[in-house]
Scaffold this active site. Structure first.
Site, short mmCIF file in Angstrom:
data_model
loop_
_atom_site.label_atom_id
_atom_site.label_comp_id
_atom_site.label_asym_id
_atom_site.label_seq_id
_atom_site.Cartn_x
_atom_site.Cartn_y
_atom_site.Cartn_z
N SER A 31 0.95 -1.30 0.07
CA SER A 31 -0.01 0.20 -0.48
C SER A 31 0.46 1.08 0.01
CB SER A 31 -0.97 -0.39 1.30
OG SER A 31 -1.54 -1.70 1.51
N HIS A 62 -4.52 -1.14 -5.36
CA HIS A 62 -3.77 -1.45 -6.02
C HIS A 62 -4.05 -2.26 -7.05
CE1 HIS A 62 -1.93 -3.66 -1.79
NE2 HIS A 62 -2.38 -3.10 -1.42
N HIS A 84 -4.15 -10.96 -1.89
CA HIS A 84 -4.19 -11.51 -1.31
C HIS A 84 -5.24 -12.75 -0.42
CE1 HIS A 84 -3.20 -6.94 -0.54
NE2 HIS A 84 -2.98 -7.48 0.70
N TYR A 86 -6.91 -12.95 2.23
CA TYR A 86 -8.39 -12.34 2.65
C TYR A 86 -9.31 -12.16 1.60
CZ TYR A 86 -6.83 -7.75 1.68
OH TYR A 86 -6.47 -6.16 1.31
N GLU A 87 -8.68 -11.82 1.01
CA GLU A 87 -9.68 -11.85 -1.12
C GLU A 87 -10.27 -13.13 -0.94
OE1 GLU A 87 -8.00 -9.13 -3.75
OE2 GLU A 87 -6.20 -8.97 -3.04
N ALA A 114 2.67 -2.48 3.79
CA ALA A 114 1.67 -1.77 5.05
C ALA A 114 1.53 -2.82 6.24
CB ALA A 114 0.73 -1.03 4.61
N MET A 212 -0.99 -8.30 7.14
CA MET A 212 -1.70 -9.73 6.09
C MET A 212 -1.38 -10.10 4.74
SD MET A 212 -5.33 -7.38 6.34
CE MET A 212 -5.62 -6.56 8.10
N SER A 213 0.00 -9.87 4.51
CA SER A 213 0.94 -10.26 3.69
C SER A 213 2.36 -10.93 4.11
CB SER A 213 0.94 -9.01 2.47
OG SER A 213 1.83 -8.04 2.88
N ASN A 236 0.08 2.85 11.17
CA ASN A 236 -0.91 3.03 12.31
C ASN A 236 -0.18 2.02 13.45
OD1 ASN A 236 -1.60 0.31 11.08
ND2 ASN A 236 -2.57 0.52 13.13
N HIS A 248 -8.58 1.75 7.37
CA HIS A 248 -7.88 1.47 5.59
C HIS A 248 -7.44 3.04 5.83
CE1 HIS A 248 -6.45 0.54 2.47
NE2 HIS A 248 -7.05 0.70 1.73
#
Ligand code: HPA
Length: 278
Positions: A31, A62, A84, A86-87, A114, A212-213, A236, A248
């Site tokens: 990101s 993305h 990802h 989660y997709e 990120a 998450m990656s 964050n 996000h």
């Protein structure tokens, strides 16, 4: 279609036809880093959606394309966007692009992302070099029959992140006067952010940042014997560490704010790579 290897070879064959350049280093942009692709010289881009059998991302912000070309003298394949877990893609699909790039000749990969920070002294906007990772909360990308042509059934992961690439990254940061922190990255499946109790658990396990990656990609790359470097942009404070709810939007804003510095670091690091081979 047949085996994973068939799919990898089909994608690689398509790209070999379209692009003359043979990449030595793969770069996966997280990101806020998408604009790095503009630093690639003699660029030839290929949209993921035109490659038969290639997974295409659904995440906002993305893009989905490869940019092949040179950064300094280093031949690179930059991934502007990744898919990802989660997709809804399987881990096998998530790591397919890495296998394709390896088939095209890439011997090393720079993975960026990120992440939420929880380690001592980590603040939003910091860049963190990965020293190691925890991937115990996501399925291994190597589940299923092993393709001996890709790598061994039981790969060693005692040094996922290459010491010499870490050294070069630290040197590049120093040259630029950029602080570069170090730490352990933990991958979750997402797409929800963590609860404060989960963040306390991860912290207790030794994680400094959560995202998450990346860890699954690093495992796949090491399986094939590629050299790996990972850098997180801490966008964050992880849940429960800061006072405000996570969003996000905050992640994207911080990633954009430090994007220029992150890009400079990548560029300087990539330009220092050819020296490894002289
Ligand atoms: N948690 C998980 N993934 C993330 C975060 C986070 O706090 N920030 C950016 N990606």
């Amino acid at each position: 279609m047949g085996t994973v290897l068939d799919r990898v070879n089909a994608c690689a064959a398509y790209l070999r036809e379209k692009v003359k350049l043979r990449p030595r280093t793969a770069v996966v942009l997280g990101s806020g880093l998408g604009a790095f692709a503009e630093k690639v010289e003699q660029a030839v881009s290929v949209e993921y959606r035109e490659i038969p059998g290639f997974p295409v991302s659904t995440v906002q912000g993305h893009r989905g394309r490869f940019v092949f070309g040179l950064v300094g003298r280093e031949p690179v394949a930059v991934m502007q966007g990744r898919v990802h877990f989660y997709e809804g893609y399987s881990m096998e699909e998530v790591v397919l692009p890495l296998r394709v790039l390896h088939a095209l000749g890439a011997q090393r990969v720079l993975l960026t992302n990120a992440a939420g920070g929880m380690g001592e002294g980590l603040c939003p906007g910091d860049l963190m070099l990965l020293t190691d990772h925890i991937a115990s909360f996501v399925p291994s990308p190597l589940l299923g029959p092993n393709e001996e042509a890709l790598g061994p059934r039981f790969p060693d992961l005692s040094q996922v992140y290459s010491p010499r690439l870490r050294e070069l990254a630290q040197r590049a940061a120093k040259e630029l006067g950029l602080p570069l922190k170090q730490g352990v990255y933990l991958q979750t499946t997402g797409p929800n952010y963590e609860t404060p109790a989960e963040v306390r658990l991860y912290r207790a396990l030794g994680a400094d940042a959560v995202g998450m990656s990346t860890a699954c990609e690093a495992v796949c790359a090491r399986h094939m014997g590629m050299e790996v470097c990972g850098i997180s942009c801490i966008t964050n404070l992880a849940a429960g560490i800061g006072k405000t709810p996570l969003s996000h939007k905050e992640v994207q804003e911080t990633a954009d704010r430090v994007g220029a510095q992150f890009q400079q670091l990548l560029e300087t690091l990539l330009k220092s790579l050819p020296a490894l081979f002289e």
